[in-house]
Scaffold this active site. Sequence first.
Site, PDB file in Angstrom:
ATOM      1  N   ARG A  91       8.016 -13.381  37.205  1.00 40.21           N
ATOM      2  CA  ARG A  91       7.926 -12.109  37.927  1.00 40.21           C
ATOM      3  C   ARG A  91       9.251 -11.346  37.884  1.00 40.21           C
ATOM      4  NH1 ARG A  91       7.804 -13.272  42.649  1.00 40.21           N
ATOM      5  NH2 ARG A  91       7.563 -15.531  42.572  1.00 40.21           N
TER       6      ARG A  91
ATOM      7  N   LYS B 266       0.486 -12.041  42.650  1.00 42.09           N
ATOM      8  CA  LYS B 266       1.396 -11.944  43.776  1.00 42.09           C
ATOM      9  C   LYS B 266       1.424 -10.531  44.369  1.00 42.09           C
ATOM     10  CE  LYS B 266       3.022 -15.943  45.032  1.00 42.09           C
ATOM     11  NZ  LYS B 266       2.670 -17.084  44.216  1.00 42.09           N
TER      12      LYS B 266
ATOM     13  N   HIS C  72       2.359 -18.368  52.342  1.00 40.78           N
ATOM     14  CA  HIS C  72       2.608 -18.866  50.985  1.00 40.78           C
ATOM     15  C   HIS C  72       2.584 -20.390  51.056  1.00 40.78           C
ATOM     16  CE1 HIS C  72       5.369 -19.142  47.203  1.00 40.78           C
ATOM     17  NE2 HIS C  72       4.108 -19.088  46.861  1.00 40.78           N
TER      18      HIS C  72
ATOM     19  N   SER D 189       8.791 -21.547  44.971  1.00 37.81           N
ATOM     20  CA  SER D 189       8.268 -21.871  43.649  1.00 37.81           C
ATOM     21  C   SER D 189       8.842 -23.201  43.139  1.00 37.81           C
ATOM     22  CB  SER D 189       8.651 -20.739  42.702  1.00 37.81           C
ATOM     23  OG  SER D 189       8.016 -20.922  41.473  1.00 37.81           O
TER      24      SER D 189
ATOM     25  N   LYS E  54       3.849 -27.291  46.076  1.00 35.23           N
ATOM     26  CA  LYS E  54       2.625 -26.869  46.779  1.00 35.23           C
ATOM     27  C   LYS E  54       1.374 -27.245  45.988  1.00 35.23           C
ATOM     28  CE  LYS E  54       3.776 -22.511  46.978  1.00 35.23           C
ATOM     29  NZ  LYS E  54       5.108 -22.671  46.363  1.00 35.23           N
ATOM     30  N   THR E  55       1.360 -26.895  44.700  1.00 30.16           N
ATOM     31  CA  THR E  55       0.179 -27.188  43.890  1.00 30.16           C
ATOM     32  C   THR E  55       0.065 -28.688  43.646  1.00 30.16           C
ATOM     33  OG1 THR E  55       0.328 -25.036  42.823  1.00 30.16           O
ATOM     34  CG2 THR E  55      -0.983 -26.691  41.687  1.00 30.16           C
TER      35      THR E  55
ATOM     36  N   ASP F 233      -1.963 -22.174  46.965  1.00 30.27           N
ATOM     37  CA  ASP F 233      -0.825 -21.241  47.017  1.00 30.27           C
ATOM     38  C   ASP F 233      -0.862 -20.158  48.101  1.00 30.27           C
ATOM     39  OD1 ASP F 233       1.695 -20.652  45.532  1.00 30.27           O
ATOM     40  OD2 ASP F 233       0.747 -18.739  45.133  1.00 30.27           O
TER      41      ASP F 233
ATOM     42  N   ARG G 285       2.535 -22.270  32.514  1.00 30.39           N
ATOM     43  CA  ARG G 285       1.585 -22.280  33.630  1.00 30.39           C
ATOM     44  C   ARG G 285       0.148 -22.458  33.168  1.00 30.39           C
ATOM     45  NH1 ARG G 285       3.192 -21.565  39.253  1.00 30.39           N
ATOM     46  NH2 ARG G 285       5.381 -20.969  39.133  1.00 30.39           N
TER      47      ARG G 285
HETATM   48  N1  LIG Z   1       8.779 -35.704  44.114  1.00 31.33           N
HETATM   49  C1  LIG Z   1       8.131 -34.635  43.676  1.00 31.33           C
HETATM   50  N2  LIG Z   1       7.321 -33.931  44.514  1.00 31.33           N
HETATM   51  C2  LIG Z   1       6.672 -32.828  44.094  1.00 31.33           C
HETATM   52  N3  LIG Z   1       6.761 -32.339  42.834  1.00 31.33           N
HETATM   53  C3  LIG Z   1       7.528 -33.009  41.945  1.00 31.33           C
HETATM   54  C4  LIG Z   1       8.251 -34.169  42.331  1.00 31.33           C
HETATM   55  N4  LIG Z   1       8.931 -34.596  41.265  1.00 31.33           N
HETATM   56  C5  LIG Z   1       8.667 -33.753  40.264  1.00 31.33           C
HETATM   57  N5  LIG Z   1       7.815 -32.782  40.633  1.00 31.33           N
HETATM   58  C6  LIG Z   1       7.359 -31.655  39.782  1.00 31.33           C
HETATM   59  O1  LIG Z   1       7.735 -30.441  40.419  1.00 31.33           O
HETATM   60  C7  LIG Z   1       6.802 -29.421  40.126  1.00 31.33           C
HETATM   61  C8  LIG Z   1       6.225 -28.808  41.397  1.00 31.33           C
HETATM   62  O2  LIG Z   1       5.560 -27.623  41.020  1.00 31.33           O
HETATM   63  P1  LIG Z   1       4.320 -26.962  41.734  1.00 31.33           P
HETATM   64  O3  LIG Z   1       3.424 -26.366  40.705  1.00 31.33           O
HETATM   65  O4  LIG Z   1       3.664 -27.883  42.691  1.00 31.33           O
HETATM   66  O5  LIG Z   1       5.094 -25.787  42.471  1.00 31.33           O
HETATM   67  P2  LIG Z   1       4.571 -24.786  43.569  1.00 31.33           P
HETATM   68  O6  LIG Z   1       5.245 -25.113  44.852  1.00 31.33           O
HETATM   69  O7  LIG Z   1       3.098 -24.788  43.543  1.00 31.33           O
HETATM   70  O8  LIG Z   1       5.195 -23.397  43.035  1.00 31.33           O
HETATM   71  P3  LIG Z   1       4.559 -21.950  42.744  1.00 31.33           P
HETATM   72  O9  LIG Z   1       4.456 -21.242  44.044  1.00 31.33           O
HETATM   73  O10 LIG Z   1       5.542 -21.332  41.833  1.00 31.33           O
HETATM   74  O11 LIG Z   1       3.239 -22.160  42.083  1.00 31.33           O
HETATM   75  C9  LIG Z   1       5.715 -30.040  39.280  1.00 31.33           C
HETATM   76  O12 LIG Z   1       6.006 -29.781  37.943  1.00 31.33           O
HETATM   77  C10 LIG Z   1       5.855 -31.547  39.612  1.00 31.33           C
HETATM   78  O13 LIG Z   1       5.423 -32.366  38.565  1.00 31.33           O
HETATM   79  O1  LIG Z   2       4.049 -15.886  41.209  1.00 33.75           O
HETATM   80  C1  LIG Z   2       4.370 -16.672  40.313  1.00 33.75           C
HETATM   81  O2  LIG Z   2       4.795 -16.341  39.202  1.00 33.75           O
HETATM   82  C2  LIG Z   2       4.217 -18.129  40.542  1.00 33.75           C
HETATM   83  C3  LIG Z   2       4.171 -18.465  41.959  1.00 33.75           C
HETATM   84  O3  LIG Z   2       3.169 -18.902  42.466  1.00 33.75           O
HETATM   85  C4  LIG Z   2       5.399 -18.244  42.757  1.00 33.75           C
HETATM   86  O4  LIG Z   2       6.433 -17.855  42.188  1.00 33.75           O
HETATM   87  O5  LIG Z   2       5.327 -18.462  43.971  1.00 33.75           O
HETATM   88 CA   LIG Z   3       1.567 -23.349  42.396  1.00 28.57          CA
HETATM   89 MN   LIG Z   4       3.343 -19.358  44.608  1.00 28.39          MN
END
Ligand SMILES: Nc1ncnc2c1ncn2[C@@H]1O[C@H](COP(=O)(O)OP(=O)(O)OP(=O)(O)O)[C@@H](O)[C@H]1O
Ligand SMILES: O=C([O-])CC(=O)C(=O)O
Ligand SMILES: [Ca+2]
Ligand SMILES: [Mn+2]
Length: 651
Positions: free
Chosen positions: A169, A314, A333, A351, A355-356, A370, A435
């Site tokens: 973004r 977003k 979020h 990010s 979360k995911t 998310d 992604r």
């Molecule tokens: N101990 C851990 N706990 C959680 N995630 C981990 C850990 N170790 C490594 N990771 C890695 O960290 C990343 C967490 O990314 P995730 O997609 O869950 O982010 P998000 O919070 O959903 O962000 P976004 O809002 O950008 O989507 C994954 O690639 C996961 O494999």
């Molecule tokens: O919006 C994006 O590119 C990915 C996301 O979920 C974040 O940054 O929270």
């Molecule tokens: Ca996510």
């Molecule tokens: Mn997000």
Amino acid sequence: MADSIISNGFSKKINTSMKQGNGVCQDGSSSPIKAQTIDELHSLQKKRSTPSTPSGSVSSAFSVITEEDRQRQQLQSISASLASLTRETGPKVVKGDPARKETSTKVAHVVHHQLGPNISISDSSMKFTHVLYNLSPGELYEQAIRYEKGSFLTSTGALATLSGAKTGRSPRDKRVVKDENTEKELWWGKGSPNIEMDEHTFMINRERAVDYLNSLDKVFVNDQFLNWDPENKIRVRIVSARAYHSLFMHNMCIRPTEEELENFGTPDFTIYNSGQFPCNRFTHYMTSSTSIDVSLARKEMVILGTQYAGEMKKGLFSLMHYLMPKRQILSLHSGCNMGKDGDVALFFGLSGTGKTTLSTDHNRFLIGDDEHCWGNNGVSNIEGGCYAKCIDLSREKEPDIWNAIKFGTVLENVVFDEHTREVDFTDKSVTENTRAAYPIEYIPNALIPCVGPHPKNIILLACDAFGVLPPVSKLTLAQTMYHFISGYTALVAGTEDGIKEPQATFSACFGAAFIMLHPTKYAAMLAEKMKTHGATGWLVNTGWSGGRYGYGSRIKLSYTRKIIDAIHSGELLNADYHKTKIFGLEIPNAIEGIPSEILDPTNTWSDKDAYDETLLKLASLFKNNFETFTSYRIGEDNSLTEEILAAGPIF
Ligand SMILES: Nc1ncnc2c1ncn2[C@@H]1O[C@H](COP(=O)(O)OP(=O)(O)OP(=O)(O)O)[C@@H](O)[C@H]1O
Ligand SMILES: O=C([O-])CC(=O)C(=O)O
Ligand SMILES: [Ca+2]
Ligand SMILES: [Mn+2]
């Protein structure tokens, strides 16, 4: 008689000769086909999908409008969306792919324009804009593969795409129209994500985007929903130029049923995605060739100069951060899941904090990964899909996400083998921010509809590259508020000479880029809801342990999962705790299945002085960041504000 072909394309002649078995030698043992020419054969292949509402006079006793009228209204609505405001008329829109002769000759549904005597006809008002309306994934795959460079089928059936020059973004190019209403309502100034623009400039960019879209042979239109809470559903229309964008939103927003689509009506909000086309640097307020512009008064968003699809996702989230609090609903979020006994957990975090990854839990129902709302009846997911980070994705560690990467899934900016089409998830050649966007039902235990009761646990995730925060701590309500408003995580940014220092990021409400009101508004709502429903706050460090980045290592995902399990099960609520210095965090003494010594960072750092120094450094970063919030009141009286201030690091 013999060569009469009935209207559905079946040839009587071939059928009869087959039955009679007239002794003519036939090649192969399979039954012969029911067509005489290649064209006939091809016409057999595709069955026309029938609208679920019967068309014409048959149903006229019950339905108010005929199918033909409904189609015309739908096209008129799309034409109105695409109308140039200077020409005061919408383009001529027609459904279907211009490359297909059958559809482009059927121009019966052209929108009729009332051109006044003074409106001159221009070339652009004379051409047709072909609309590809709510196409299916199969149709969108074909469009992408045929017309968009960088679109490929991967070995598991996902569609690999490239998002162009932008692979993330562009928060510094996100503008919001400041008018007499939004000036009072929104958060402006230092720390705010809302960069101001005036209405006139918005209109200039809107016109630029609409003209660009109308100059194309075809545009994609998605009519979809946000929010699974039926009382607070928002209808959105996304007009875009790429099949990639249309499929991404098909996956990420809630997909309407055939019936819901027929009664869709006028959208509550429209996105014009002209991301391939830049904004004009000579336009007032523009600071780059990218601008993502929101007008709340017009209920519109314009995208110029970035093809990164996350801007749409977003951008709509920002809209929800404005609309929902007006209805006393808190937008979050966060990820969200539910146990078999109905216990709901929220996962906040910036990010990449998990979360995911952590809301996708094979032992629990996934409500969403998310974006959520917390209202009077409980929680609801805003979206219809998930958006997972793919870098270093492995089948062993994240099986449900791995298996969701199949037909229908959009895979952004990944690298794959030219021949086998197997994706190399470790490859960062295009970007580290690779992604996957997939419909939520691709996760086997997704809860549909995506709603649940009031949350029991509020888990704040931080990926602490300084390695000083404990893997888990139990928070008081005031501490939860302090950390929610701080919104801390620390990532590692590479520098030119290769030294990699952790970079602390503070983002209010764990998503300052998306909030529209002052952070304390959301914080006050969260505090009130947590109090009312007796939810417990937790701080989980998914980042470094045993030293900062470069010395320690990232805590194992399997350990984090065990920690999360212990929160869900209630084991941690009743555990024994000890308190840390400076941050005053309550650390559990033991957790089933985890070596106890890793729970307290003072055990895992071999260099105790380095630990103290780093801890103090992080504490002062927290303190500096929080200074801007000290003058704001949270809640009805000042007592919560004082408690929150006291819940920060003390040194
Ligand atoms: N101990 C851990 N706990 C959680 N995630 C981990 C850990 N170790 C490594 N990771 C890695 O960290 C990343 C967490 O990314 P995730 O997609 O869950 O982010 P998000 O919070 O959903 O962000 P976004 O809002 O950008 O989507 C994954 O690639 C996961 O494999
Ligand atoms: O919006 C994006 O590119 C990915 C996301 O979920 C974040 O940054 O929270
Ligand atoms: Ca996510
Ligand atoms: Mn997000």
